[in-house]
Design a protein around this motif. Structure first.
Motif, PDB file in Angstrom:
ATOM      1  N   ARG A 218       0.833  -1.208   0.000  1.00  0.00           N
ATOM      2  CA  ARG A 218       0.000   0.000   0.000  1.00  0.00           C
ATOM      3  C   ARG A 218       0.866   1.255   0.000  1.00  0.00           C
ATOM      4  O   ARG A 218       0.539   2.253  -0.649  1.00  0.00           O
ATOM      5  CB  ARG A 218      -0.915   0.005   1.225  1.00  0.00           C
ATOM      6  N   ILE A 219       1.980   1.182   0.746  1.00  0.00           N
ATOM      7  CA  ILE A 219       2.881   2.337   0.788  1.00  0.00           C
ATOM      8  C   ILE A 219       3.526   2.552  -0.588  1.00  0.00           C
ATOM      9  O   ILE A 219       3.592   3.664  -1.094  1.00  0.00           O
ATOM     10  CB  ILE A 219       3.965   2.128   1.860  1.00  0.00           C
ATOM     11  N   SER A 220       3.977   1.447  -1.190  1.00  0.00           N
ATOM     12  CA  SER A 220       4.742   1.569  -2.428  1.00  0.00           C
ATOM     13  C   SER A 220       3.860   1.970  -3.608  1.00  0.00           C
ATOM     14  O   SER A 220       4.321   2.630  -4.531  1.00  0.00           O
ATOM     15  CB  SER A 220       5.418   0.244  -2.757  1.00  0.00           C
ATOM     16  N   GLU A 222       1.046   3.722  -3.586  1.00  0.00           N
ATOM     17  CA  GLU A 222       0.122   4.847  -3.394  1.00  0.00           C
ATOM     18  C   GLU A 222       0.437   6.026  -4.329  1.00  0.00           C
ATOM     19  O   GLU A 222       1.552   6.183  -4.773  1.00  0.00           O
ATOM     20  CB  GLU A 222       0.157   5.247  -1.925  1.00  0.00           C
TER      21      GLU A 222
ATOM     22  N   ASN B  87       0.672   8.950  11.966  1.00  0.00           N
ATOM     23  CA  ASN B  87       0.960   9.732  10.772  1.00  0.00           C
ATOM     24  C   ASN B  87       1.581  11.087  11.104  1.00  0.00           C
ATOM     25  O   ASN B  87       1.268  12.092  10.484  1.00  0.00           O
ATOM     26  CB  ASN B  87      -0.321   9.921   9.961  1.00  0.00           C
ATOM     27  N   GLN B 148      15.959   4.278   2.745  1.00  0.00           N
ATOM     28  CA  GLN B 148      15.532   5.678   2.821  1.00  0.00           C
ATOM     29  C   GLN B 148      16.210   6.509   1.748  1.00  0.00           C
ATOM     30  O   GLN B 148      15.600   7.404   1.168  1.00  0.00           O
ATOM     31  CB  GLN B 148      15.888   6.241   4.199  1.00  0.00           C
ATOM     32  N   ILE B 151      14.625   6.198  -1.944  1.00  0.00           N
ATOM     33  CA  ILE B 151      13.260   6.638  -2.234  1.00  0.00           C
ATOM     34  C   ILE B 151      13.238   8.156  -2.241  1.00  0.00           C
ATOM     35  O   ILE B 151      13.630   8.791  -1.265  1.00  0.00           O
ATOM     36  CB  ILE B 151      12.264   6.092  -1.190  1.00  0.00           C
ATOM     37  N   ASP B 153      10.517  10.212  -2.764  1.00  0.00           N
ATOM     38  CA  ASP B 153       9.346  10.763  -2.106  1.00  0.00           C
ATOM     39  C   ASP B 153       9.494  10.587  -0.585  1.00  0.00           C
ATOM     40  O   ASP B 153       9.548   9.462  -0.080  1.00  0.00           O
ATOM     41  CB  ASP B 153       8.099  10.027  -2.625  1.00  0.00           C
ATOM     42  N   ARG B 155       7.574  11.015   1.965  1.00  0.00           N
ATOM     43  CA  ARG B 155       6.501  10.345   2.699  1.00  0.00           C
ATOM     44  C   ARG B 155       6.596   8.827   2.534  1.00  0.00           C
ATOM     45  O   ARG B 155       6.507   8.073   3.497  1.00  0.00           O
ATOM     46  CB  ARG B 155       5.176  10.840   2.138  1.00  0.00           C
ATOM     47  N   ARG B 156       6.839   8.410   1.293  1.00  0.00           N
ATOM     48  CA  ARG B 156       6.978   6.975   1.059  1.00  0.00           C
ATOM     49  C   ARG B 156       8.230   6.440   1.761  1.00  0.00           C
ATOM     50  O   ARG B 156       8.211   5.350   2.346  1.00  0.00           O
ATOM     51  CB  ARG B 156       7.071   6.696  -0.448  1.00  0.00           C
ATOM     52  N   ARG B 159       7.480   5.884   5.464  1.00  0.00           N
ATOM     53  CA  ARG B 159       6.601   4.764   5.810  1.00  0.00           C
ATOM     54  C   ARG B 159       7.231   3.435   5.454  1.00  0.00           C
ATOM     55  O   ARG B 159       7.101   2.461   6.200  1.00  0.00           O
ATOM     56  CB  ARG B 159       5.245   4.960   5.134  1.00  0.00           C
ATOM     57  N   ALA B 160       7.937   3.388   4.314  1.00  0.00           N
ATOM     58  CA  ALA B 160       8.629   2.150   3.961  1.00  0.00           C
ATOM     59  C   ALA B 160       9.698   1.835   5.003  1.00  0.00           C
ATOM     60  O   ALA B 160       9.842   0.689   5.458  1.00  0.00           O
ATOM     61  CB  ALA B 160       9.249   2.276   2.571  1.00  0.00           C
TER      62      ALA B 160
END
Lengths: 222, 248
Positions: A218-220, A222, B87, B148, B151, B153, B155-156, B159-160
């Protein structure tokens, strides 16, 4: 829910059968890696017998890791993954189905081929049997744990290298108990304890890994 | 002040930024003072060990860094979990800010351990359970930083990284025990790390002071790093453009 589970397995198996070269690549990677070790170490059969469990398991680890890239990537590219995310069925069930299908085409052939390679290393029938058993229990766990890494690195630059960095440390317990069971059994200590631990890891990863993978997808996506 | 302290106030980057600066300054001061005291005690006050000679003094660096390396991973996982559940952007930034410090602590622990191992065990590296699991912890840190970093983005990435940290934290005990059993099956532990652990009080005091110094250092560095991360991520906002150090 279960019909979705069955459908996704059937679909992924069908897709894999249409693209047989992908399946064979992983299998032959395993065969080549296992065959390379005697060339590097020397043809001494006593040494080979000693290192066989470790070699087989490390090769299985690498083969399983290489195959991970294809687990979600095609679906991600053609948009099928988005449909799965939107589906009313729980995503973790769909993930479990995908991982199971993936194991059937990349993990199971490896288990079935290992006796043949075991003969190259002059292993006894009993050792080959226990080796097959550990691979049978261990490789699904590898696929399940690896799915988390595959989902996290979906669509990233250099995802293939990154996934190895993320996933290999997490594979270590499986490697230890898998290779350990074979070694304990051949040295006469009895590998039941190792096998039980391997089974416990498989159960734990079957429970937890699909949830983590679903979250990561879901994270990847989105 | 009046009324109760509103903790949520500081969950916003704009309000946390000046606070992080203050905490960073105070922690730097504490770290420097404690390091001076701790290093003086460990090199001049603590007596020579009757068995290990002067070489044992490396534990005053080794043990605190090893403790911090494990503790920082737990703190990162805590912040990552908070960030994932509530969040909150700042929690994820904290996790990201702590990662390099944790990796450095792990590296220092491994490096000083090798220095200690050569005279004591006669080998730079042995496949002891603790050494091996510390090495795997180092790999986990590197994996997090690499994920980290790759990526774009933010935000992604947050969370990843959080999912990876939580998976890692579940795995750490499994890895530790599997390595431990693997080790005991292969060979009896030839040398125990805790051998002769009835340390004299002065040694223990020096080690604790060093631990607090490392602790203060980690807080200070991560606060400065989180400030940099905040500035980078919020560079388009108004409050950043109004900061005196930006306008200059």
């Amino acid at each position: 829910m279960f019909s979705a589970f069955r459908t996704i397995i059937a679909r992924d198996l069908l897709l894999a059968m249409r693209r047989r070269s992908d399946v064979l690549t992983t299998l032959f990677f395993f065969v080549i890696v296992v065959s390379l070790f005697p060339l590097g170490i020397g043809p001494e059969l006593n040494t080979l017998r000693l290192i066989a469990p470790g070699v087989f398991w490390v090769a299985a680890l690498l083969a399983s890791m290489l195959a991970l890239e294809k687990l979600f990537f095609v679906d991600y590219q053609d948009g099928a993954l988005e449909q799965m995310l939107l589906a009313p069925q729980p995503l973790s069930i769909l993930v479990l189905g995908k991982v199971l299908a993936h194991w059937l085409v990349t993990g199971l052939p490896l288990v079935l081929l290992s006796p043949l390679l075991g003969l190259q290393y002059d292993l006894s029938t009993a050792t080959i049997g226990i080796m097959m058993l550990t691979l049978l229990i261990g490789t699904p766990a590898l696929s399940l744990i690896g799915a988390i890494g595959a989902a996290l690195t979906l669509g990233l630059r250099g995802g293939g290298v990154l996934v190895s960095l993320l996933v290999l440390p997490l594979y270590i317990p499986v490697l230890i108990f898998g290779a350990g069971a074979v070694e304990a059994e051949t040295s006469g200590l009895g590998g039941t304890g190792h096998l039980s631990m391997l089974g416990a890891i498989l159960l734990l990863s079957a429970l937890a890994a699909p949830l983590a993978t679903a979250a990561a997808l879901r994270i990847s996506a989105e | 002040m009046g009324g109760r302290l509103n903790l949520y106030k500081f969950s916003s980057p704009a309000t946390f930024y000046p606070l992080a600066g203050k905490i960073g300054k105070i922690s730097t001061l504490i770290a420097v003072v404690l390091l001076v005291i701790g290093l003086y005690m460990s090199f001049f006050v603590a007596p020579t060990d009757y068995k290990q000679g002067e070489g044992y003094r490396i534990i005053f660096i080794h043990v605190p860094s090893a403790w911090m390396s494990m503790f920082i991973y737990l703190v990162m996982a805590f912040w990552a979990g908070i960030g994932l559940v509530f969040n909150t952007r700042l929690s994820s930034m904290m996790a990201q800010a702590l990662a390099p410090t944790g990796a450095i602590m792990t590296f220092i622990a491994l490096w000083t351990g090798a220095f200690w191992g050569k005279p004591m065990w006669g080998a730079w590296w042995v496949w002891d359970a603790r050494l091996t699991s510390e090495l795997i912890l180092f790999f986990l840190y590197i994996g997090f930083i690499a994920l980290q970093g790759s990526i774009d983005d933010a935000r992604r990435a947050d969370r990843a990284g959080a999912v990876l940290l939580l998976v890692g934290v579940v795995n750490i005990p499994i890895i530790y025990f599997s390595v431990k059993w693997w080790n005991t099956l292969h060979q009896g532990a030839s040398v125990s790390v805790t051998e002769g652990s009835n340390m004299s009080t002065i040694m223990l005091q020096a080690m604790l002071i060093m631990t607090f110094a490392f602790w203060a250092y980690s807080i200070a560095v991560s606060m400065y790093r989180v400030r940099a991360i905040i500035l980078e991520r919020e560079k388009d906002t108004r409050w950043v453009s109004e900061l005196p150090e930006i306008r200059r």
